[in-house]
Design a protein around this motif. Sequence first.
Motif, PDB file in Angstrom:
ATOM      1  N   ARG A 204       0.902  -1.368  -0.039  1.00 43.67           N
ATOM      2  CA  ARG A 204      -0.100   0.029   0.002  1.00 43.67           C
ATOM      3  C   ARG A 204       0.880   1.169   0.133  1.00 43.67           C
ATOM      4  O   ARG A 204       1.763   1.418  -0.859  1.00 43.67           O
ATOM      5  CB  ARG A 204      -0.882  -0.071   1.126  1.00 43.67           C
ATOM      6  CG  ARG A 204      -1.759  -1.300   1.318  1.00 43.67           C
ATOM      7  CD  ARG A 204      -2.797  -1.049   2.466  1.00 43.67           C
ATOM      8  NE  ARG A 204      -3.431  -2.528   2.492  1.00 43.67           N
ATOM      9  CZ  ARG A 204      -2.941  -3.533   3.389  1.00 43.67           C
ATOM     10  NH1 ARG A 204      -2.034  -3.244   3.887  1.00 43.67           N
ATOM     11  NH2 ARG A 204      -3.820  -4.637   3.501  1.00 43.67           N
ATOM     12  N   ASP A 205       0.681   2.294   0.997  1.00 50.32           N
ATOM     13  CA  ASP A 205       1.453   3.409   1.160  1.00 50.32           C
ATOM     14  C   ASP A 205       2.312   3.374   2.224  1.00 50.32           C
ATOM     15  O   ASP A 205       2.890   4.321   2.805  1.00 50.32           O
ATOM     16  CB  ASP A 205       0.528   4.568   1.221  1.00 50.32           C
ATOM     17  CG  ASP A 205      -0.320   4.642   2.315  1.00 50.32           C
ATOM     18  OD1 ASP A 205      -0.494   3.501   3.324  1.00 50.32           O
ATOM     19  OD2 ASP A 205      -0.825   5.655   2.804  1.00 50.32           O
ATOM     20  N   GLU A 206       2.848   2.138   2.764  1.00 50.55           N
ATOM     21  CA  GLU A 206       3.828   2.275   3.807  1.00 50.55           C
ATOM     22  C   GLU A 206       5.106   2.723   3.441  1.00 50.55           C
ATOM     23  O   GLU A 206       5.919   3.417   4.417  1.00 50.55           O
ATOM     24  CB  GLU A 206       4.032   0.677   4.214  1.00 50.55           C
ATOM     25  CG  GLU A 206       4.832  -0.061   3.081  1.00 50.55           C
ATOM     26  CD  GLU A 206       5.189  -1.601   3.799  1.00 50.55           C
ATOM     27  OE1 GLU A 206       4.805  -1.868   4.793  1.00 50.55           O
ATOM     28  OE2 GLU A 206       5.815  -2.217   3.118  1.00 50.55           O
ATOM     29  N   VAL A 207       5.435   2.818   2.264  1.00 48.91           N
ATOM     30  CA  VAL A 207       6.579   3.515   1.752  1.00 48.91           C
ATOM     31  C   VAL A 207       6.185   4.656   0.764  1.00 48.91           C
ATOM     32  O   VAL A 207       5.479   4.162  -0.055  1.00 48.91           O
ATOM     33  CB  VAL A 207       7.668   2.491   0.689  1.00 48.91           C
ATOM     34  CG1 VAL A 207       8.896   3.345   0.313  1.00 48.91           C
ATOM     35  CG2 VAL A 207       8.114   1.515   1.935  1.00 48.91           C
ATOM     36  N   ILE A 221       3.426   6.389 -11.053  1.00 49.27           N
ATOM     37  CA  ILE A 221       2.148   5.760 -10.247  1.00 49.27           C
ATOM     38  C   ILE A 221       2.576   5.952  -9.045  1.00 49.27           C
ATOM     39  O   ILE A 221       3.344   5.243  -8.413  1.00 49.27           O
ATOM     40  CB  ILE A 221       1.805   4.323 -10.781  1.00 49.27           C
ATOM     41  CG1 ILE A 221       1.413   4.283 -12.213  1.00 49.27           C
ATOM     42  CG2 ILE A 221       0.604   3.756  -9.888  1.00 49.27           C
ATOM     43  CD1 ILE A 221       1.120   2.835 -12.798  1.00 49.27           C
ATOM     44  N   ARG A 222       1.978   6.722  -8.241  1.00 46.37           N
ATOM     45  CA  ARG A 222       2.126   6.943  -7.046  1.00 46.37           C
ATOM     46  C   ARG A 222       1.783   5.524  -6.103  1.00 46.37           C
ATOM     47  O   ARG A 222       0.584   5.299  -6.252  1.00 46.37           O
ATOM     48  CB  ARG A 222       1.813   8.216  -6.279  1.00 46.37           C
ATOM     49  CG  ARG A 222       2.392   9.518  -7.128  1.00 46.37           C
ATOM     50  CD  ARG A 222       1.370  10.715  -6.761  1.00 46.37           C
ATOM     51  NE  ARG A 222       1.569  10.815  -5.166  1.00 46.37           N
ATOM     52  CZ  ARG A 222       2.450  11.596  -4.767  1.00 46.37           C
ATOM     53  NH1 ARG A 222       3.350  12.107  -5.194  1.00 46.37           N
ATOM     54  NH2 ARG A 222       2.443  11.524  -3.347  1.00 46.37           N
ATOM     55  N   PHE A 223       2.614   5.535  -4.718  1.00 48.53           N
ATOM     56  CA  PHE A 223       2.180   4.378  -3.950  1.00 48.53           C
ATOM     57  C   PHE A 223       0.952   5.160  -3.003  1.00 48.53           C
ATOM     58  O   PHE A 223       0.919   6.190  -2.600  1.00 48.53           O
ATOM     59  CB  PHE A 223       3.258   4.019  -3.087  1.00 48.53           C
ATOM     60  CG  PHE A 223       4.330   3.458  -3.603  1.00 48.53           C
ATOM     61  CD1 PHE A 223       4.320   2.772  -4.822  1.00 48.53           C
ATOM     62  CD2 PHE A 223       5.546   3.455  -3.078  1.00 48.53           C
ATOM     63  CE1 PHE A 223       5.317   2.426  -5.669  1.00 48.53           C
ATOM     64  CE2 PHE A 223       6.824   2.864  -3.753  1.00 48.53           C
ATOM     65  CZ  PHE A 223       6.520   2.130  -5.104  1.00 48.53           C
ATOM     66  N   SER A 224      -0.293   4.439  -3.009  1.00 51.57           N
ATOM     67  CA  SER A 224      -1.267   5.052  -2.055  1.00 51.57           C
ATOM     68  C   SER A 224      -2.049   3.903  -1.388  1.00 51.57           C
ATOM     69  O   SER A 224      -2.038   2.621  -1.808  1.00 51.57           O
ATOM     70  CB  SER A 224      -2.283   5.885  -3.124  1.00 51.57           C
ATOM     71  OG  SER A 224      -3.099   5.054  -3.927  1.00 51.57           O
ATOM     72  N   ALA A 225      -2.709   4.269  -0.425  1.00 52.19           N
ATOM     73  CA  ALA A 225      -3.762   3.212   0.549  1.00 52.19           C
ATOM     74  C   ALA A 225      -4.775   2.716  -0.233  1.00 52.19           C
ATOM     75  O   ALA A 225      -5.083   1.747  -0.414  1.00 52.19           O
ATOM     76  CB  ALA A 225      -3.886   3.653   1.810  1.00 52.19           C
ATOM     77  N   GLN A 226      -5.294   3.538  -1.163  1.00 50.61           N
ATOM     78  CA  GLN A 226      -6.522   3.517  -1.903  1.00 50.61           C
ATOM     79  C   GLN A 226      -6.169   4.072  -3.238  1.00 50.61           C
ATOM     80  O   GLN A 226      -6.449   4.944  -3.611  1.00 50.61           O
ATOM     81  CB  GLN A 226      -7.661   3.867  -1.186  1.00 50.61           C
ATOM     82  CG  GLN A 226      -9.089   3.548  -2.029  1.00 50.61           C
ATOM     83  CD  GLN A 226      -9.424   2.236  -1.783  1.00 50.61           C
ATOM     84  OE1 GLN A 226      -9.093   1.588  -0.453  1.00 50.61           O
ATOM     85  NE2 GLN A 226     -10.130   1.454  -2.677  1.00 50.61           N
ATOM     86  N   THR A 227      -6.007   3.064  -4.119  1.00 52.89           N
ATOM     87  CA  THR A 227      -5.477   3.366  -5.617  1.00 52.89           C
ATOM     88  C   THR A 227      -6.919   4.041  -6.332  1.00 52.89           C
ATOM     89  O   THR A 227      -7.846   3.216  -5.924  1.00 52.89           O
ATOM     90  CB  THR A 227      -4.730   2.407  -6.371  1.00 52.89           C
ATOM     91  OG1 THR A 227      -4.810   2.778  -7.603  1.00 52.89           O
ATOM     92  CG2 THR A 227      -5.803   0.906  -6.413  1.00 52.89           C
ATOM     93  N   LYS A 228      -6.483   4.751  -7.013  1.00 52.22           N
ATOM     94  CA  LYS A 228      -7.774   5.393  -8.064  1.00 52.22           C
ATOM     95  C   LYS A 228      -7.796   4.834  -9.284  1.00 52.22           C
ATOM     96  O   LYS A 228      -8.548   4.951 -10.688  1.00 52.22           O
ATOM     97  CB  LYS A 228      -7.571   6.776  -8.245  1.00 52.22           C
ATOM     98  CG  LYS A 228      -7.688   7.631  -6.807  1.00 52.22           C
ATOM     99  CD  LYS A 228      -7.495   9.118  -7.029  1.00 52.22           C
ATOM    100  CE  LYS A 228      -7.866   9.792  -5.711  1.00 52.22           C
ATOM    101  NZ  LYS A 228      -7.634  11.279  -5.954  1.00 52.22           N
ATOM    102  N   ALA A 229      -6.703   4.004  -9.698  1.00 55.61           N
ATOM    103  CA  ALA A 229      -6.261   3.244 -10.931  1.00 55.61           C
ATOM    104  C   ALA A 229      -7.415   2.220 -10.900  1.00 55.61           C
ATOM    105  O   ALA A 229      -7.812   1.408  -9.870  1.00 55.61           O
ATOM    106  CB  ALA A 229      -5.210   2.589 -11.009  1.00 55.61           C
ATOM    107  N   LYS A 230      -8.054   1.607 -12.156  1.00 53.79           N
ATOM    108  CA  LYS A 230      -9.216   0.693 -12.161  1.00 53.79           C
ATOM    109  C   LYS A 230      -8.470  -0.560 -12.680  1.00 53.79           C
ATOM    110  O   LYS A 230      -9.026  -1.620 -12.834  1.00 53.79           O
ATOM    111  CB  LYS A 230     -10.288   1.157 -13.182  1.00 53.79           C
ATOM    112  CG  LYS A 230     -10.879   2.330 -12.467  1.00 53.79           C
ATOM    113  CD  LYS A 230     -12.386   2.662 -13.357  1.00 53.79           C
ATOM    114  CE  LYS A 230     -13.159   3.906 -12.763  1.00 53.79           C
ATOM    115  NZ  LYS A 230     -14.226   4.132 -13.463  1.00 53.79           N
ATOM    116  N   ASN A 231      -7.209  -0.574 -13.312  1.00 58.77           N
ATOM    117  CA  ASN A 231      -6.694  -1.491 -14.150  1.00 58.77           C
ATOM    118  C   ASN A 231      -5.080  -1.849 -13.797  1.00 58.77           C
ATOM    119  O   ASN A 231      -4.740  -0.307 -13.384  1.00 58.77           O
ATOM    120  CB  ASN A 231      -7.179  -1.601 -15.476  1.00 58.77           C
ATOM    121  CG  ASN A 231      -8.446  -1.459 -15.933  1.00 58.77           C
ATOM    122  OD1 ASN A 231      -9.029  -2.558 -15.677  1.00 58.77           O
ATOM    123  ND2 ASN A 231      -9.092  -0.469 -16.271  1.00 58.77           N
TER     124      ASN A 231
END
Length: 310
Positions: A204-207, A221-231
């Motif tokens: 996730r976004d631990e780093v 592509i940024r690391f995030s806890a909840q990705t906005k990407a669909k694919n």
Amino acid sequence: MAKAKFFFGRVVLLAVLVFSLGVQPLQAMRLPDAYSTNQYTHVDTLRTDWQIRQDIPESYRMVAENETFRLFVDFERLAFKVVDRRSGYVWHSNLDEVTRDDRLNKTWTAFAQSGISIDYLDQKATPKRASITNAKHTLEVSPVAQGVEALVTFTDPGITIGVNLILEEDGVRVEIPFDRIRQDRAEFKLGMLYVYPFFAATRRDEVPGYMFLPDGAGALIRFSAQTKAKNMFYGRVYGADLGMSTRMAFDPDLRRPFRVSVPVIGMVHGYHQNAYLAVLERGAGYAEIQAHPAGIITSFNFLHYAFIYN
């Protein structure tokens, strides 16, 4: 055979160039005012309170070192770790442990923990995946100058892959020589080859950081806890091969994406802190880049090459 030989002929599949974005101890830095303009999509906030596992389990043996790096290898899984002696940062080629929250089933767990995985085809061209940690296999690993030489045979399909791991001045070189790939059973064929797909993977976004893709002018592509990407991102290096796909459907309303024109991928762990580049030196014509942001299938951000053999 010519196509396969072009793919693997004296092939140098992957050179992992590991470097530090500043080798000073981690500390907050003020970004220049130029980065706050609308030319940039996001202002990076430097975090120095993040932690990631940096230990080296006892199953790993040091097989090579130079002034910049130390290379450790797990002879059972063909996993490796690279210690950057300038900063002390440890890069992991595989996952050593998984938790229930990681959203990995048995197949994905094996994929994440194995150095080499393959998709092989039966007589109906139905693909099936085999990884070192979940499939019957034999594995021979021998020390060589500045690294190891390995030979893994997946028993059921009778497919053998040779792998060389060599430590060099600027990183780690991974080689899959053409003459060390064998398909011993006529009813099974090697379809896809995956080489260290979870190298530098993060949960996730631990780093804080991002994945780099050579999509057109380049993409992050940024690391995030909840990705906005669909694919996930799938891109053939140098574009589609019509000799393999036979045709490309025409749609006047479809704007096709930029071709992946440079065989380079990478990641940043901590802004202005640690990063790597994976440069594909040979076999790019039959390579595919696959980027998986966390939250789509698994809880991990991971980025890798896949090589199409059949």
